[in-house]
Design a protein around this motif. Structure first.
Motif, PDB file in Angstrom:
ATOM      1  N   UNK A   1       0.823  -1.214   0.000  1.00  0.00           N
ATOM      2  CA  UNK A   1       0.000   0.000   0.000  1.00  0.00           C
ATOM      3  C   UNK A   1       0.858   1.265   0.000  1.00  0.00           C
ATOM      4  N   UNK A   2       2.059   1.178   0.591  1.00  0.00           N
ATOM      5  CA  UNK A   2       2.978   2.313   0.618  1.00  0.00           C
ATOM      6  C   UNK A   2       4.355   1.840   0.166  1.00  0.00           C
ATOM      7  N   UNK A   3       5.185   2.782  -0.276  1.00  0.00           N
ATOM      8  CA  UNK A   3       6.501   2.451  -0.818  1.00  0.00           C
ATOM      9  C   UNK A   3       7.581   3.203  -0.035  1.00  0.00           C
ATOM     10  N   UNK A   4       8.582   2.459   0.417  1.00  0.00           N
ATOM     11  CA  UNK A   4       9.758   3.055   1.062  1.00  0.00           C
ATOM     12  C   UNK A   4      10.958   2.814   0.164  1.00  0.00           C
ATOM     13  N   UNK A   5      11.658   3.877  -0.185  1.00  0.00           N
ATOM     14  CA  UNK A   5      12.846   3.767  -1.018  1.00  0.00           C
ATOM     15  C   UNK A   5      14.064   4.090  -0.166  1.00  0.00           C
ATOM     16  N   UNK A   6      14.944   3.109   0.030  1.00  0.00           N
ATOM     17  CA  UNK A   6      16.171   3.351   0.789  1.00  0.00           C
ATOM     18  C   UNK A   6      17.227   3.920  -0.154  1.00  0.00           C
ATOM     19  N   UNK A   7      17.676   5.126   0.150  1.00  0.00           N
ATOM     20  CA  UNK A   7      18.704   5.784  -0.659  1.00  0.00           C
ATOM     21  C   UNK A   7      19.986   5.856   0.157  1.00  0.00           C
ATOM     22  N   UNK A   8      20.862   4.860  -0.047  1.00  0.00           N
ATOM     23  CA  UNK A   8      22.108   4.783   0.729  1.00  0.00           C
ATOM     24  C   UNK A   8      23.335   5.043  -0.141  1.00  0.00           C
ATOM     25  N   UNK A   9      23.120   5.671  -1.321  1.00  0.00           N
ATOM     26  CA  UNK A   9      24.188   6.069  -2.241  1.00  0.00           C
ATOM     27  C   UNK A   9      24.893   4.878  -2.871  1.00  0.00           C
ATOM     28  N   UNK A  10      24.260   3.708  -2.821  1.00  0.00           N
ATOM     29  CA  UNK A  10      24.790   2.524  -3.492  1.00  0.00           C
ATOM     30  C   UNK A  10      24.071   2.387  -4.838  1.00  0.00           C
ATOM     31  N   UNK A  11      24.846   2.141  -5.889  1.00  0.00           N
ATOM     32  CA  UNK A  11      24.268   2.061  -7.231  1.00  0.00           C
ATOM     33  C   UNK A  11      23.197   0.982  -7.335  1.00  0.00           C
ATOM     34  N   UNK A  12      23.340  -0.090  -6.557  1.00  0.00           N
ATOM     35  CA  UNK A  12      22.352  -1.171  -6.620  1.00  0.00           C
ATOM     36  C   UNK A  12      20.973  -0.698  -6.178  1.00  0.00           C
ATOM     37  N   UNK A  13      20.915   0.267  -5.259  1.00  0.00           N
ATOM     38  CA  UNK A  13      19.635   0.809  -4.830  1.00  0.00           C
ATOM     39  C   UNK A  13      18.944   1.576  -5.936  1.00  0.00           C
ATOM     40  N   UNK A  14      19.721   2.349  -6.702  1.00  0.00           N
ATOM     41  CA  UNK A  14      19.151   3.075  -7.835  1.00  0.00           C
ATOM     42  C   UNK A  14      18.721   2.109  -8.933  1.00  0.00           C
ATOM     43  N   UNK A  15      19.484   1.036  -9.127  1.00  0.00           N
ATOM     44  CA  UNK A  15      19.106   0.020 -10.118  1.00  0.00           C
ATOM     45  C   UNK A  15      17.777  -0.635  -9.727  1.00  0.00           C
ATOM     46  N   UNK A  16      17.611  -0.906  -8.426  1.00  0.00           N
ATOM     47  CA  UNK A  16      16.352  -1.494  -7.952  1.00  0.00           C
ATOM     48  C   UNK A  16      15.191  -0.546  -8.212  1.00  0.00           C
ATOM     49  N   UNK A  17      15.394   0.724  -7.915  1.00  0.00           N
ATOM     50  CA  UNK A  17      14.328   1.707  -8.103  1.00  0.00           C
ATOM     51  C   UNK A  17      13.932   1.822  -9.571  1.00  0.00           C
ATOM     52  N   UNK A  18      14.912   1.870 -10.460  1.00  0.00           N
ATOM     53  CA  UNK A  18      14.613   1.982 -11.886  1.00  0.00           C
ATOM     54  C   UNK A  18      13.887   0.734 -12.396  1.00  0.00           C
ATOM     55  N   UNK A  19      14.292  -0.429 -11.910  1.00  0.00           N
ATOM     56  CA  UNK A  19      13.617  -1.663 -12.300  1.00  0.00           C
ATOM     57  C   UNK A  19      12.182  -1.684 -11.789  1.00  0.00           C
ATOM     58  N   UNK A  20      11.995  -1.254 -10.530  1.00  0.00           N
ATOM     59  CA  UNK A  20      10.656  -1.202  -9.963  1.00  0.00           C
ATOM     60  C   UNK A  20       9.757  -0.270 -10.781  1.00  0.00           C
ATOM     61  N   UNK A  21      10.286   0.893 -11.131  1.00  0.00           N
ATOM     62  CA  UNK A  21       9.492   1.854 -11.901  1.00  0.00           C
ATOM     63  C   UNK A  21       9.165   1.329 -13.291  1.00  0.00           C
ATOM     64  N   UNK A  22      10.084   0.595 -13.901  1.00  0.00           N
ATOM     65  CA  UNK A  22       9.836   0.079 -15.246  1.00  0.00           C
ATOM     66  C   UNK A  22       8.719  -0.955 -15.271  1.00  0.00           C
ATOM     67  N   UNK A  23       8.522  -1.642 -14.132  1.00  0.00           N
ATOM     68  CA  UNK A  23       7.496  -2.686 -14.079  1.00  0.00           C
ATOM     69  C   UNK A  23       6.231  -2.218 -13.369  1.00  0.00           C
ATOM     70  N   UNK A  24       6.399  -1.521 -12.236  1.00  0.00           N
ATOM     71  CA  UNK A  24       5.248  -1.167 -11.408  1.00  0.00           C
ATOM     72  C   UNK A  24       4.994   0.337 -11.294  1.00  0.00           C
TER      73      UNK A  24
END
Length: 255
Positions: free
Chosen positions: A136-159
């Motif tokens: 129901x809600x989304x939490x995005x952890x931004x810890x300056x690791x490239x893998x976190x940004x990759x996860x976010x972009x993948x999530x946005x591309x699908x959902x």
């Protein structure tokens, strides 16, 4: 191009239904690659595990018939001698879905999958208790690791499109320098283009995992979007149990 989705068919004792996965991704042009965990989990020496090939074939036939009725492509990944076919296939997949992840099975989840599966899988993973209403809600952890940004972009591309009305909270770790501060501002601007309700909450880098899960436990069915740090959450029995008990979903990437 179709999104290729991986999922295990024997994580739960009851029959797996392809329609649940298809409904979750009804907005996406997709195909499925299914696998049996028992084909890939290493068996300790001296331990015998009964293999019911008849039951396995019946489940595979049932899913193939369901796929035919839904007009969806499905294939099954087979374990091949001297090759890691599951991890190799994951490098060409767009997402792996693991469900249901519950109070009863999360403590054994790491052991249920092949060795180092969660660290080495080549595509993002979505872990959820309920595919019908995973978050129901989304939490995005931004810890300056490239893998976190990759996860976010993948999530946005699908959902991204189907989640645009969800509330998004960015969890940030105090930036150390000017480039990180600018990157944080870019992230906020980036998410505001995709979501209507975007907030930001700063965290200390100390005990980050505990802070994150404690914060999420006060929300309604939160989804955590994060990078490779997610593996540490899954390996920590106490934190993993808390995630399951508060009906959290997890979307993460190692890369």
């Amino acid at each position: 191009m179709k999104k290729n989705i991986l999922f295990p068919v024997d994580l739960q004792s009851t029959c797996c239904h392809l329609s649940d996965y298809a409904n979750l991704l009804s907005h996406v042009d997709k195909s499925f690659s299914a696998f049996f965990l028992k084909d890939f989990v290493r068996i300790p020496k001296g331990k015998l595990i009964a293999s019911n090939e008849h039951e396995k074939m019946a489940m595979q036939n049932s899913l193939q018939e369901e796929a035919k009725s839904l007009d969806i492509d499905i294939n099954f990944i087979s374990a091949q001698a001297n090759s890691n076919s599951l991890l190799n296939q994951s490098k060409f997949a767009d997402l792996a879905i693991i469900s249901p992840v519950t109070h009863d099975n999360i403590s054994q989840l790491i052991k249920t999958f092949p060795d180092h599966f969660f660290e080495e899988i080549g595509c993002p993973i979505l872990l959820s208790e309920d595919l019908l209403q995973p978050y129901e809600e989304i939490l995005v952890l931004f810890d300056y690791d490239q893998s976190g940004l990759a996860a976010l972009k993948s999530f946005l591309s699908i959902f991204g499109k189907v989640s645009s009305n969800k509330k998004v909270t960015i969890i940030t770790v105090s930036p150390d320098n000017a480039p990180e501060i600018h990157l944080e501002k870019y992230l906020v601007s980036y998410l505001q283009k995709a979501f209507k309700d975007v907030g930001i909450v700063p965290f200390s880098s100390n005990d980050l995992a505990d802070q994150l899960v404690s914060f999420a436990s006060n929300l309604n069915k939160p989804l955590l979007v994060m990078g490779r740090a997610a593996v540490n959450l899954l390996k920590d029995g106490v934190i993993a149990q808390k995630m399951a008990d508060h009906h959290m979903s997890l979307f993460y990437s190692n890369h």
